[in-house]
Design a protein around this motif. Structure first.
Motif, PDB file in Angstrom:
ATOM      1  N   LEU A 122      -7.996   1.719  -4.483  1.00  0.00           N
ATOM      2  CA  LEU A 122      -7.162   0.534  -4.537  1.00  0.00           C
ATOM      3  C   LEU A 122      -7.357  -0.176  -3.208  1.00  0.00           C
ATOM      4  O   LEU A 122      -6.992   0.352  -2.158  1.00  0.00           O
ATOM      5  CB  LEU A 122      -5.692   0.907  -4.756  1.00  0.00           C
ATOM      6  CG  LEU A 122      -5.351   1.393  -6.170  1.00  0.00           C
ATOM      7  CD1 LEU A 122      -3.997   2.085  -6.201  1.00  0.00           C
ATOM      8  CD2 LEU A 122      -5.390   0.230  -7.160  1.00  0.00           C
ATOM      9  N   PHE A 123      -7.975  -1.345  -3.245  1.00  0.00           N
ATOM     10  CA  PHE A 123      -8.277  -2.101  -2.041  1.00  0.00           C
ATOM     11  C   PHE A 123      -7.284  -3.251  -1.890  1.00  0.00           C
ATOM     12  O   PHE A 123      -7.079  -4.033  -2.829  1.00  0.00           O
ATOM     13  CB  PHE A 123      -9.695  -2.679  -2.098  1.00  0.00           C
ATOM     14  CG  PHE A 123     -10.783  -1.639  -2.122  1.00  0.00           C
ATOM     15  CD1 PHE A 123     -11.122  -0.948  -0.961  1.00  0.00           C
ATOM     16  CD2 PHE A 123     -11.478  -1.362  -3.289  1.00  0.00           C
ATOM     17  CE1 PHE A 123     -12.133   0.006  -0.968  1.00  0.00           C
ATOM     18  CE2 PHE A 123     -12.492  -0.415  -3.309  1.00  0.00           C
ATOM     19  CZ  PHE A 123     -12.822   0.273  -2.155  1.00  0.00           C
ATOM     20  N   GLY A 124      -6.680  -3.370  -0.709  1.00  0.00           N
ATOM     21  CA  GLY A 124      -5.704  -4.424  -0.470  1.00  0.00           C
ATOM     22  C   GLY A 124      -6.084  -5.283   0.722  1.00  0.00           C
ATOM     23  O   GLY A 124      -6.581  -4.762   1.729  1.00  0.00           O
ATOM     24  N   PHE A 125      -5.819  -6.583   0.606  1.00  0.00           N
ATOM     25  CA  PHE A 125      -6.193  -7.495   1.693  1.00  0.00           C
ATOM     26  C   PHE A 125      -5.485  -8.834   1.527  1.00  0.00           C
ATOM     27  O   PHE A 125      -5.141  -9.237   0.414  1.00  0.00           O
ATOM     28  CB  PHE A 125      -7.706  -7.733   1.709  1.00  0.00           C
ATOM     29  CG  PHE A 125      -8.337  -7.754   0.337  1.00  0.00           C
ATOM     30  CD1 PHE A 125      -8.302  -8.893  -0.456  1.00  0.00           C
ATOM     31  CD2 PHE A 125      -8.937  -6.619  -0.184  1.00  0.00           C
ATOM     32  CE1 PHE A 125      -8.860  -8.905  -1.718  1.00  0.00           C
ATOM     33  CE2 PHE A 125      -9.500  -6.616  -1.446  1.00  0.00           C
ATOM     34  CZ  PHE A 125      -9.460  -7.765  -2.220  1.00  0.00           C
ATOM     35  N   ALA A 159       7.851  -2.986  -6.775  1.00  0.00           N
ATOM     36  CA  ALA A 159       7.843  -2.228  -8.025  1.00  0.00           C
ATOM     37  C   ALA A 159       6.535  -2.426  -8.773  1.00  0.00           C
ATOM     38  O   ALA A 159       6.000  -1.487  -9.376  1.00  0.00           O
ATOM     39  CB  ALA A 159       9.022  -2.648  -8.901  1.00  0.00           C
ATOM     40  N   LEU A 160       5.988  -3.644  -8.717  1.00  0.00           N
ATOM     41  CA  LEU A 160       4.700  -3.912  -9.348  1.00  0.00           C
ATOM     42  C   LEU A 160       3.594  -3.121  -8.655  1.00  0.00           C
ATOM     43  O   LEU A 160       2.690  -2.590  -9.308  1.00  0.00           O
ATOM     44  CB  LEU A 160       4.391  -5.411  -9.305  1.00  0.00           C
ATOM     45  CG  LEU A 160       3.054  -5.861  -9.912  1.00  0.00           C
ATOM     46  CD1 LEU A 160       2.921  -5.372 -11.356  1.00  0.00           C
ATOM     47  CD2 LEU A 160       2.925  -7.376  -9.842  1.00  0.00           C
ATOM     48  N   ALA A 161       3.678  -3.024  -7.326  1.00  0.00           N
ATOM     49  CA  ALA A 161       2.698  -2.235  -6.576  1.00  0.00           C
ATOM     50  C   ALA A 161       2.789  -0.761  -6.963  1.00  0.00           C
ATOM     51  O   ALA A 161       1.760  -0.086  -7.142  1.00  0.00           O
ATOM     52  CB  ALA A 161       2.925  -2.404  -5.070  1.00  0.00           C
ATOM     53  N   GLU A 162       4.004  -0.253  -7.090  1.00  0.00           N
ATOM     54  CA  GLU A 162       4.177   1.144  -7.488  1.00  0.00           C
ATOM     55  C   GLU A 162       3.624   1.375  -8.892  1.00  0.00           C
ATOM     56  O   GLU A 162       2.985   2.399  -9.165  1.00  0.00           O
ATOM     57  CB  GLU A 162       5.663   1.511  -7.436  1.00  0.00           C
ATOM     58  CG  GLU A 162       5.926   2.971  -7.776  1.00  0.00           C
ATOM     59  CD  GLU A 162       7.390   3.359  -7.621  1.00  0.00           C
ATOM     60  OE1 GLU A 162       7.795   4.394  -8.182  1.00  0.00           O
ATOM     61  OE2 GLU A 162       8.125   2.624  -6.933  1.00  0.00           O
ATOM     62  N   HIS A 163       3.861   0.409  -9.772  1.00  0.00           N
ATOM     63  CA  HIS A 163       3.328   0.507 -11.132  1.00  0.00           C
ATOM     64  C   HIS A 163       1.802   0.542 -11.115  1.00  0.00           C
ATOM     65  O   HIS A 163       1.178   1.324 -11.849  1.00  0.00           O
ATOM     66  CB  HIS A 163       3.807  -0.665 -11.974  1.00  0.00           C
ATOM     67  CG  HIS A 163       3.082  -0.802 -13.278  1.00  0.00           C
ATOM     68  ND1 HIS A 163       3.334   0.026 -14.360  1.00  0.00           N
ATOM     69  CD2 HIS A 163       2.079  -1.636 -13.671  1.00  0.00           C
ATOM     70  CE1 HIS A 163       2.529  -0.303 -15.360  1.00  0.00           C
ATOM     71  NE2 HIS A 163       1.763  -1.303 -14.964  1.00  0.00           N
ATOM     72  N   ALA A 201       0.826  -1.211   0.000  1.00  0.00           N
ATOM     73  CA  ALA A 201       0.000   0.000   0.000  1.00  0.00           C
ATOM     74  C   ALA A 201       0.862   1.265   0.000  1.00  0.00           C
ATOM     75  O   ALA A 201       0.589   2.226  -0.730  1.00  0.00           O
ATOM     76  CB  ALA A 201      -0.925  -0.008   1.209  1.00  0.00           C
ATOM     77  N   LYS A 202       1.906   1.255   0.810  1.00  0.00           N
ATOM     78  CA  LYS A 202       2.764   2.439   0.905  1.00  0.00           C
ATOM     79  C   LYS A 202       3.522   2.675  -0.401  1.00  0.00           C
ATOM     80  O   LYS A 202       3.700   3.814  -0.833  1.00  0.00           O
ATOM     81  CB  LYS A 202       3.731   2.284   2.073  1.00  0.00           C
ATOM     82  CG  LYS A 202       3.042   2.354   3.436  1.00  0.00           C
ATOM     83  CD  LYS A 202       4.030   2.213   4.581  1.00  0.00           C
ATOM     84  CE  LYS A 202       3.331   2.381   5.929  1.00  0.00           C
ATOM     85  NZ  LYS A 202       4.264   2.228   7.079  1.00  0.00           N
ATOM     86  N   ARG A 203       3.964   1.598  -1.036  1.00  0.00           N
ATOM     87  CA  ARG A 203       4.655   1.746  -2.321  1.00  0.00           C
ATOM     88  C   ARG A 203       3.665   2.152  -3.419  1.00  0.00           C
ATOM     89  O   ARG A 203       4.009   2.887  -4.347  1.00  0.00           O
ATOM     90  CB  ARG A 203       5.354   0.443  -2.670  1.00  0.00           C
ATOM     91  CG  ARG A 203       6.299   0.535  -3.844  1.00  0.00           C
ATOM     92  CD  ARG A 203       7.510   1.433  -3.557  1.00  0.00           C
ATOM     93  NE  ARG A 203       8.451   1.344  -4.670  1.00  0.00           N
ATOM     94  CZ  ARG A 203       9.502   0.537  -4.683  1.00  0.00           C
ATOM     95  NH1 ARG A 203       9.791  -0.236  -3.625  1.00  0.00           N
ATOM     96  NH2 ARG A 203      10.297   0.493  -5.735  1.00  0.00           N
ATOM     97  N   MET A 204       2.439   1.684  -3.300  1.00  0.00           N
ATOM     98  CA  MET A 204       1.399   2.033  -4.260  1.00  0.00           C
ATOM     99  C   MET A 204       1.099   3.526  -4.205  1.00  0.00           C
ATOM    100  O   MET A 204       0.867   4.171  -5.218  1.00  0.00           O
ATOM    101  CB  MET A 204       0.143   1.215  -3.954  1.00  0.00           C
ATOM    102  CG  MET A 204      -0.778   0.999  -5.143  1.00  0.00           C
ATOM    103  SD  MET A 204      -1.918  -0.361  -4.845  1.00  0.00           S
ATOM    104  CE  MET A 204      -0.858  -1.771  -5.118  1.00  0.00           C
TER     105      MET A 204
END
Length: 263
Positions: free
Chosen positions: A136-139, A244-248, A80-83
Motif C-alpha cells: 500500500l503506497f501513500g503519497f 475509517a476508509l483507510a482502515e477498510h 498509513a497508521k490506520r491502514m
C-alpha cells in the motif's frame, strides 16, 4: 458510478462484497485450523507404546503487506497508521510501516515548517520491497501526480524491475490533496504506470466501503482508487470517516493478499 446519474446502491442494502468482517472473504476458522498430529506408525514393546514417524508441525509465517509512504505534514502518515490497523485485523496477515527517504535538505524542510519524522518508523530501501507479499503506497499530490520523494523512490527500483521481482504482487494507493479538486483520483491514476512496468497488480477499493462512499453531508477524501485525505492549508486533520476508509482499505487489501496466497 460516476458523478450524476447511474445506479446508486441503496444505503440499506449491504454490498455483496462485504461479508463477515467486511473484506469480501468469509474466513472460516475450520479452513485455517491447525493440522492435527497423528501417529503414522506405532511399535509395541511390552507395556510401552512408542510413536514413530510423527509428522512435524509446520507454522507458516504471516503474509506481509508493506505500507510505504511519504508524508511531509503528517496527513498521509495518519492514514498509513490506520491502514496498518486494518491489515493487522486479518488473521495471518501483518502490516509493516515504512517511510521513503526525504529528498529535500533539512534546511528546506525546516523553512517549510514541516514536523519531524516519526523515528519509530524506518526508512525503506528499494531492495527490501522484494520481501513483501503486497503493498500500500501513500503519497501527497503534486499537480495531480505523486510527490517527487515517492517518485524518486520508485526510480530507485531499477534492479527489481530488471529481475521482475515484484511481478504479480498486488498493490494499492492512498493519497493526500490540498483541495477537493486537487487530484484525489488522478494522483492514484497516474501512479499506476509504476506498477505496470513492474508487472504488479493494481487493487482499487471500488465502492466496497459501502454507504460511506456516498455520504454528502461532510467533506471526505478518498475515491474508488483508494483512501484519501484533504489537507487544506495543512492545518486540517483527517476526519474519522477518512480514517475509517483507510482502515477498510487495509482490511480489504489484506483479504486480497490472503486470497492470492492460497494454493
Amino acid at each position: 458510478m460516476g458523478k450524476g446519474g447511474g445506479c446508486v446502491p441503496s444505503k440499506k442494502k449491504k454490498p455483496s462484497s462485504l461479508t463477515g468482517d467486511g473484506t469480501g472473504i468469509n474466513d472460516d476458522d475450520t479452513t485455517n485450523a491447525p493440522i492435527p498430529i497423528e501417529d503414522d506408525r506405532t511399535t509395541v514393546d511390552g507395556d510401552r507404546t512408542t510413536a514413530t514417524n510423527t509428522p512435524a508441525i509446520t507454522i507458516s509465517s504471516p503474509l506481509k503487506i508493506f505500507v510505504v509512504y511519504y508524508s511531509m505534514y503528517g496527513h498521509v502518515e495518519s492514514l498509513a497508521k490506520r491502514m496498518k490497523k486494518g491489515v493487522d485485523s486479518v488473521d495471518g496477515v501483518e502490516a509493516r510501516l515504512y517511510r521513503v527517504p526525504e529528498t529535500l535538505s533539512q534546511e528546506v524542510v525546516e523553512q517549510m515548517k514541516a514536523p519531524g519524522k516519526d523515528s519509530e518508523i524506518p526508512e525503506i530501501t528499494a531492495a527490501e520491497l522484494a520481501a513483501a507479499d503486497g503493498f500500500l503506497f501513500g503519497f501527497p499530490t503534486r499537480y495531480g501526480c505523486m510527490a517527487a520523494q515517492m517518485k524518486a523512490f520508485f526510480d530507485s527500483t531499477g534492479q527489481l524491475w530488471k529481475e521482475q521481482s515484484l511481478a504479480g504482487k498486488p498493490a494499492g494507493f492512498f493519497v493526500s490533496t490540498g483541495t477537493q479538486g486537487g487530484g484525489q483520483e488522478t494522483t492514484a491514476w497516474t501512479a499506476i504506470t509504476q506498477l505496470v512496468h513492474h508487472g504488479m497488480l493494481f487493487v482499487p477499493i471500488g465502492y466496497t466501503f459501502g454507504a460511506g462512499m456516498f455520504k454528502m453531508d461532510s467533506i471526505r477524501g478518498g475515491s474508488p482508487y483508494g483512501a484519501g485525505v484533504f489537507a487544506g492549508d495543512g492545518s486540517r486533520e483527517a476526519t474519522e470517516t477518512e480514517l475509517a476508509l483507510a482502515e477498510h482499505q487495509g482490511n480489504y487489501m489484506a483479504a486480497i493478499v490472503k486470497r492470492l496466497a492460497q494454493p
